[in-house]
Write a protein that holds these residues in place. Sequence first.
Motif, short mmCIF file in Angstrom:
data_model
loop_
_atom_site.label_atom_id
_atom_site.label_comp_id
_atom_site.label_asym_id
_atom_site.label_seq_id
_atom_site.Cartn_x
_atom_site.Cartn_y
_atom_site.Cartn_z
N ASP A 1 -21.69 -31.20 -26.62
CA ASP A 1 -21.68 -30.56 -25.30
C ASP A 1 -20.30 -30.68 -24.66
OD1 ASP A 1 -22.23 -29.71 -22.70
OD2 ASP A 1 -23.21 -31.59 -22.12
N ASP A 2 -19.72 -29.54 -24.28
CA ASP A 2 -18.43 -29.60 -23.57
C ASP A 2 -18.59 -29.36 -22.07
OD1 ASP A 2 -18.78 -26.86 -23.28
OD2 ASP A 2 -17.26 -26.32 -24.77
N ALA A 3 -19.84 -29.16 -21.61
CA ALA A 3 -20.13 -28.94 -20.18
C ALA A 3 -19.36 -27.73 -19.61
CB ALA A 3 -19.85 -30.20 -19.35
N GLY A 4 -18.84 -26.88 -20.47
CA GLY A 4 -18.10 -25.70 -20.00
C GLY A 4 -16.71 -26.03 -19.48
N ARG A 5 -16.17 -27.19 -19.84
CA ARG A 5 -14.84 -27.60 -19.36
C ARG A 5 -13.85 -27.63 -20.52
NH1 ARG A 5 -15.25 -30.18 -14.30
NH2 ARG A 5 -13.22 -31.11 -14.74
N ALA A 6 -12.75 -26.89 -20.33
CA ALA A 6 -11.80 -26.67 -21.42
C ALA A 6 -11.21 -27.97 -21.98
CB ALA A 6 -10.69 -25.74 -20.96
N GLU A 7 -10.96 -28.93 -21.09
CA GLU A 7 -10.36 -30.18 -21.59
C GLU A 7 -11.33 -30.91 -22.52
OE1 GLU A 7 -11.09 -29.48 -18.49
OE2 GLU A 7 -11.83 -31.20 -17.35
N ASN A 8 -12.62 -30.77 -22.25
CA ASN A 8 -13.62 -31.38 -23.14
C ASN A 8 -13.64 -30.66 -24.49
OD1 ASN A 8 -14.40 -32.99 -21.03
ND2 ASN A 8 -16.26 -31.85 -20.57
N THR A 9 -13.61 -29.33 -24.44
CA THR A 9 -13.72 -28.53 -25.67
C THR A 9 -12.60 -28.91 -26.64
OG1 THR A 9 -14.38 -26.76 -24.17
CG2 THR A 9 -14.21 -26.20 -26.50
N ALA A 10 -11.38 -28.96 -26.12
CA ALA A 10 -10.23 -29.25 -26.97
C ALA A 10 -10.31 -30.69 -27.53
CB ALA A 10 -8.94 -29.07 -26.17
N ARG A 11 -10.70 -31.63 -26.69
CA ARG A 11 -10.80 -33.02 -27.15
C ARG A 11 -11.90 -33.16 -28.21
NH1 ARG A 11 -14.50 -36.19 -25.66
NH2 ARG A 11 -14.84 -35.19 -23.64
N ILE A 12 -13.04 -32.54 -27.97
CA ILE A 12 -14.14 -32.62 -28.94
C ILE A 12 -13.74 -31.97 -30.26
CG2 ILE A 12 -16.51 -31.85 -29.41
CD1 ILE A 12 -17.00 -32.11 -26.32
N ALA A 13 -13.04 -30.84 -30.18
CA ALA A 13 -12.61 -30.15 -31.41
C ALA A 13 -11.72 -31.08 -32.24
CB ALA A 13 -11.89 -28.86 -31.07
N SER A 14 -10.77 -31.75 -31.58
CA SER A 14 -9.88 -32.68 -32.29
C SER A 14 -10.66 -33.82 -32.93
CB SER A 14 -8.84 -33.28 -31.34
OG SER A 14 -8.02 -32.27 -30.85
N GLU A 15 -11.59 -34.38 -32.17
CA GLU A 15 -12.41 -35.48 -32.70
C GLU A 15 -13.23 -35.04 -33.90
OE1 GLU A 15 -13.14 -37.59 -28.34
OE2 GLU A 15 -14.87 -36.78 -29.44
N LEU A 16 -13.84 -33.87 -33.78
CA LEU A 16 -14.67 -33.38 -34.88
C LEU A 16 -13.84 -33.15 -36.15
CD1 LEU A 16 -16.95 -30.83 -32.96
CD2 LEU A 16 -17.73 -32.90 -34.12
N ILE A 17 -12.62 -32.66 -35.97
CA ILE A 17 -11.77 -32.39 -37.13
C ILE A 17 -11.25 -33.70 -37.72
CG2 ILE A 17 -9.57 -31.36 -37.84
CD1 ILE A 17 -10.19 -29.07 -35.78
N GLN A 18 -10.74 -34.57 -36.86
CA GLN A 18 -10.13 -35.81 -37.37
C GLN A 18 -11.15 -36.85 -37.83
OE1 GLN A 18 -7.41 -36.97 -34.25
NE2 GLN A 18 -6.32 -35.02 -34.57
N ASN A 19 -12.17 -37.08 -37.02
CA ASN A 19 -13.12 -38.16 -37.34
C ASN A 19 -14.27 -37.70 -38.21
OD1 ASN A 19 -11.42 -39.43 -35.57
ND2 ASN A 19 -12.89 -39.49 -33.89
N ASP A 20 -14.86 -36.58 -37.86
CA ASP A 20 -16.05 -36.13 -38.60
C ASP A 20 -15.69 -35.24 -39.79
OD1 ASP A 20 -18.37 -37.07 -36.79
OD2 ASP A 20 -16.98 -36.11 -35.40
N LYS A 21 -14.43 -34.84 -39.87
CA LYS A 21 -13.95 -33.98 -40.98
C LYS A 21 -14.76 -32.69 -41.08
CE LYS A 21 -11.35 -37.53 -42.40
NZ LYS A 21 -10.22 -37.72 -41.48
N VAL A 22 -15.01 -32.05 -39.95
CA VAL A 22 -15.73 -30.77 -40.01
C VAL A 22 -14.85 -29.72 -40.69
CG1 VAL A 22 -17.11 -31.23 -37.94
CG2 VAL A 22 -14.95 -29.97 -37.73
N SER A 23 -15.50 -28.78 -41.36
CA SER A 23 -14.78 -27.69 -42.03
C SER A 23 -14.72 -26.43 -41.16
CB SER A 23 -15.45 -27.34 -43.35
OG SER A 23 -15.43 -28.46 -44.21
#
Length: 391
Positions: free
Chosen positions: A73-95
Amino acid sequence: MLRRSFLAAFAAAALAAGSVPATAQETVKIGLIIPLTGPFTTTGKQLEAAAKLYMQQNGTTVAGKKVELIVRDDAGRAENTARIASELIQNDKVSFIAGFGLTPLAMATAQIATNAKVPMVVMMAGTSIITERSPYIVRTSFTLGQSAVIIADWAAQSKIKKVVTMVTDYAPGHDAEKSFVDQFKAKGGEVVESIRVPIQNPDFAPFLQRVLDQKPDALYVFTPSGVGAILMKQFVERGLDKSGIRLIGTGDITDDDVLPGFGDAAIGVVTAHNYSTDHPSAKNKDYVAAFRKANPGMRPNFASVGGYDGIHLIYEALKKTGGKTDGDALLAAMKGMKWESPRGPISIDPETRDIVQTIYIRKVEKKNGELYNVEFASFPDVKDPVKAAKK
Ligand code: PHB
């Protein structure tokens, strides 16, 4: 030595048999980043429900790999979306990263997709420029220009001569305004005034009073999904429904998710858009039935098909690469892909990575006691007109 050769032989045998069991490394992860709290929760819920429905119907093994959806959930806030995307790519290794319920959320994340070479599937946001912000972006939603140009043509042909436009004041609203105004004027129409309403806590009432005084033939409106409910309520409260001023717009204002609560004042509102719950194809009838069964009390709207088709695009790209998750190979696989969506035939423009689809003109009608956007004209293979004009 012995142990090593035994292991090597075992591995070779397993490979030859083609029966290596799916292990942790062989899971392909999709990060779905959507607003599940805040003012755009309905969009997130639709995207999540549709993505999960697709996976439930098509299984979670694709090209020999296990596919896993991680919902954030990014709650519709851009700063959340970008941070979550980085975390998902770096930590969770999403494709894949997918979702993006609003334009600012997609814009804030584009550079992250580019840097990581991870495909970014835009399932909702509709501003033209988004796909130009990263070569790893593919869109399965729509652009505002696609609907705006079609409704402008319809208005010009329907004895509507004077129009006031009213849009939510952010990028997709600006696209919705410009595409409509340019097309309507080119067809001989007059735009008396163009009003922009803030995205935060929208209050249309004072603007609607002005429109009432101006007495145009029609009021053309864009608001993001869900907000149309406030607009319609104030439209009626201010007496515009009885003024003879027609309400027209992009289909965002008669969003199928909130339309049932609009009341009979909405009957007759004409909009152009890419999807209606009422779309009469066999594919859509099955889709609506399955969606309703899996999500009691909800009906699928245009956000949902962006989510459903976005997961389809990911599945088909994985099949084409034989399960390889290299970003460039996946992008190459996605370009030019064509299929039948619940909304009708769609494809991904291989040059722009944007969606090409049928746009329908629809009128709100009551059927079996419920309000629907009933399609009465269709325009196949519509590309984003804003990009086409740049060429
Ligand atoms: C957007 O922010 O791009 C957006 C959101 C909701 C819509 C249309 C566009 O209904």
